[in-house]
Structure formats: C-alpha cells, structure tokens
Design a protein around this motif. Structure first.
Motif, short mmCIF file in Angstrom:
data_model
loop_
_atom_site.label_atom_id
_atom_site.label_comp_id
_atom_site.label_asym_id
_atom_site.label_seq_id
_atom_site.Cartn_x
_atom_site.Cartn_y
_atom_site.Cartn_z
N PHE A 124 -54.43 38.77 33.67
CA PHE A 124 -55.61 39.14 32.76
C PHE A 124 -55.13 40.81 32.53
O PHE A 124 -55.16 41.08 31.16
CB PHE A 124 -56.86 39.14 33.48
N ILE A 125 -54.55 41.67 33.26
CA ILE A 125 -54.52 43.07 33.09
C ILE A 125 -53.15 43.18 32.10
O ILE A 125 -52.98 44.04 31.30
CB ILE A 125 -54.40 43.82 34.23
N GLY A 126 -52.14 42.41 32.50
CA GLY A 126 -50.98 42.26 31.65
C GLY A 126 -51.23 41.79 30.40
O GLY A 126 -50.60 42.85 29.19
N VAL A 127 -52.16 40.88 29.89
CA VAL A 127 -52.22 40.54 28.44
C VAL A 127 -53.16 41.68 28.09
O VAL A 127 -52.99 41.95 26.79
CB VAL A 127 -52.80 39.13 28.80
N ILE A 128 -54.32 42.43 28.66
CA ILE A 128 -54.98 43.26 28.05
C ILE A 128 -54.09 44.42 27.63
O ILE A 128 -54.40 45.00 26.76
CB ILE A 128 -56.14 43.87 29.25
N VAL A 129 -53.13 44.88 28.43
CA VAL A 129 -52.16 46.03 28.11
C VAL A 129 -51.48 45.78 27.04
O VAL A 129 -51.13 46.49 26.03
CB VAL A 129 -51.47 46.32 29.61
N MET B 285 -59.50 33.99 30.44
CA MET B 285 -60.64 33.96 30.94
C MET B 285 -60.80 33.06 32.01
O MET B 285 -60.06 32.19 32.04
CB MET B 285 -62.01 33.55 29.97
N PRO B 286 -61.58 33.28 33.00
CA PRO B 286 -61.62 32.59 34.51
C PRO B 286 -62.29 31.19 34.27
O PRO B 286 -62.06 30.17 35.14
CB PRO B 286 -62.61 33.23 35.22
N TRP B 287 -62.95 30.92 33.14
CA TRP B 287 -63.50 29.62 32.74
C TRP B 287 -62.38 28.93 31.96
O TRP B 287 -61.86 29.45 31.16
CB TRP B 287 -64.73 29.65 32.38
N GLU B 288 -62.47 27.65 32.11
CA GLU B 288 -61.82 26.78 31.07
C GLU B 288 -62.42 26.67 29.64
O GLU B 288 -63.63 26.30 29.53
CB GLU B 288 -61.81 25.46 31.66
N LEU C 193 -50.75 32.05 23.29
CA LEU C 193 -50.22 31.33 24.32
C LEU C 193 -50.94 31.88 25.61
O LEU C 193 -51.34 31.11 26.49
CB LEU C 193 -48.82 31.59 24.37
N ALA C 194 -50.76 33.00 26.20
CA ALA C 194 -51.49 33.50 27.37
C ALA C 194 -52.80 33.36 27.58
O ALA C 194 -53.40 32.93 28.78
CB ALA C 194 -51.28 35.12 27.35
N SER C 195 -53.70 33.49 26.24
CA SER C 195 -54.93 33.33 26.14
C SER C 195 -55.37 31.63 26.59
O SER C 195 -56.35 31.50 27.51
CB SER C 195 -55.80 33.56 25.42
N GLN C 196 -54.38 31.00 26.00
CA GLN C 196 -54.69 29.30 26.26
C GLN C 196 -54.11 28.94 27.66
O GLN C 196 -54.76 27.94 28.20
CB GLN C 196 -54.00 28.90 25.17
N CYS C 197 -53.04 29.28 27.98
CA CYS C 197 -52.40 28.93 28.95
C CYS C 197 -52.90 29.47 30.59
O CYS C 197 -52.70 28.72 31.38
CB CYS C 197 -50.90 29.09 29.09
N TRP C 198 -53.26 30.47 30.47
CA TRP C 198 -53.73 31.35 31.61
C TRP C 198 -55.16 31.20 31.72
O TRP C 198 -55.74 31.85 32.81
CB TRP C 198 -53.13 32.78 31.69
N SER C 199 -56.10 30.50 30.93
CA SER C 199 -57.53 30.55 31.15
C SER C 199 -57.62 29.53 32.37
O SER C 199 -57.14 28.37 32.46
CB SER C 199 -58.17 30.33 30.15
N GLY C 200 -58.79 29.58 32.87
CA GLY C 200 -59.18 28.47 34.00
C GLY C 200 -58.49 28.77 35.24
O GLY C 200 -58.57 29.40 35.82
N ARG C 201 -58.13 27.38 35.67
CA ARG C 201 -57.64 27.50 36.79
C ARG C 201 -56.16 28.48 37.38
O ARG C 201 -56.04 28.72 38.22
CB ARG C 201 -57.35 26.03 37.52
N ARG C 202 -55.71 28.70 36.19
CA ARG C 202 -54.28 29.41 36.37
C ARG C 202 -54.65 31.05 36.01
O ARG C 202 -53.95 31.72 35.85
CB ARG C 202 -53.36 28.97 35.36
N PHE C 203 -56.00 31.30 35.89
CA PHE C 203 -56.29 32.74 35.68
C PHE C 203 -56.24 33.50 37.08
O PHE C 203 -56.49 33.05 38.15
CB PHE C 203 -58.06 32.68 35.34
N SER C 204 -55.58 34.82 36.84
CA SER C 204 -55.50 35.59 37.86
C SER C 204 -55.74 37.12 37.25
O SER C 204 -55.61 37.45 36.00
CB SER C 204 -54.17 35.46 38.60
N THR C 205 -56.06 37.84 38.22
CA THR C 205 -56.31 39.36 37.62
C THR C 205 -55.14 40.24 36.91
O THR C 205 -55.15 40.75 36.26
CB THR C 205 -57.16 40.25 38.82
#
Length: 105
Positions: A38-43, A89-92, A23-35
C-alpha cells in the motif's frame, strides 16, 4: 507535426505510467493486501500526481520543459483523480475482467 507527436506521446506515457498503479490496485487488494505494498503504491501515485499537478499549475514537464496546452492540462487533471482512486484496499473490490483473466488474483 512535432506538436502532434508530443500530444500523442504525452497521452501514451500518461497511460503507460498509470497501468502499474491500476494493476497494483486490482491485484493487491483483498487477501494479498499488505501495508508495505500500500505504501509503495501510494508513493508511486503521489509522485505521478505531483508531475501532473505541476503540469496543470505551471505547464512544466520534467524532461520536456515548459509546454502550454489546455487539452493536455485537462487530461492531466483527469489523470490525477485516476491515480487517487487506484490504490490497493484491504477489502476485495470488483475486479476488471481483463486484469483477472491475465493475472491470477
């Protein structure tokens, strides 16, 4: 019978712990991306990959203890790759229809 319950529970909890990453990879990619997202999901993903890697390598689960099963080892191996590719990811990217239907992305 207890082995069947364990196998079912292991697969269920593996999928249940994977859903937030997906869900995080789908909902937070593109315009909703933030560092920070990203770090939270990576951890979170690193922790889950560590648990699966430890099970594949040693056959040890955090709460259950030592279990030896080849089929669940392969399931854990696949789950490690699923976690590795589920990061925002920063891109959609291409959205899953089910996720975009229920979550406004």
């Amino acid at each position: 019978m207890s082995e069947l319950i364990f196998y079912t529970g292991y697969i269920f909890f593996s999928i249940a712990f994977y859903i937030p990453s997906l869900l995080a990879s789908q909902c937070w990619s593109g315009r909703r991306f933030s560092t920070s997202k990203f770090i939270g999901v990576i951890v979170y993903n690193i922790f889950c990959v560590y648990v699966h890697m430890r099970f594949v390598d040693r056959g040890v689960l955090p709460i259950v203890g030592e279990k030896n099963n080849e089929i669940l080892g392969w399931a854990s191996f696949v789950m490690m790759f699923m976690y590795m590719f589920s990061v925002p990811m920063p891109w959609e990217g291409k959205k899953l229809k089910v996720i975009s239907k229920y979550f406004k992305t």
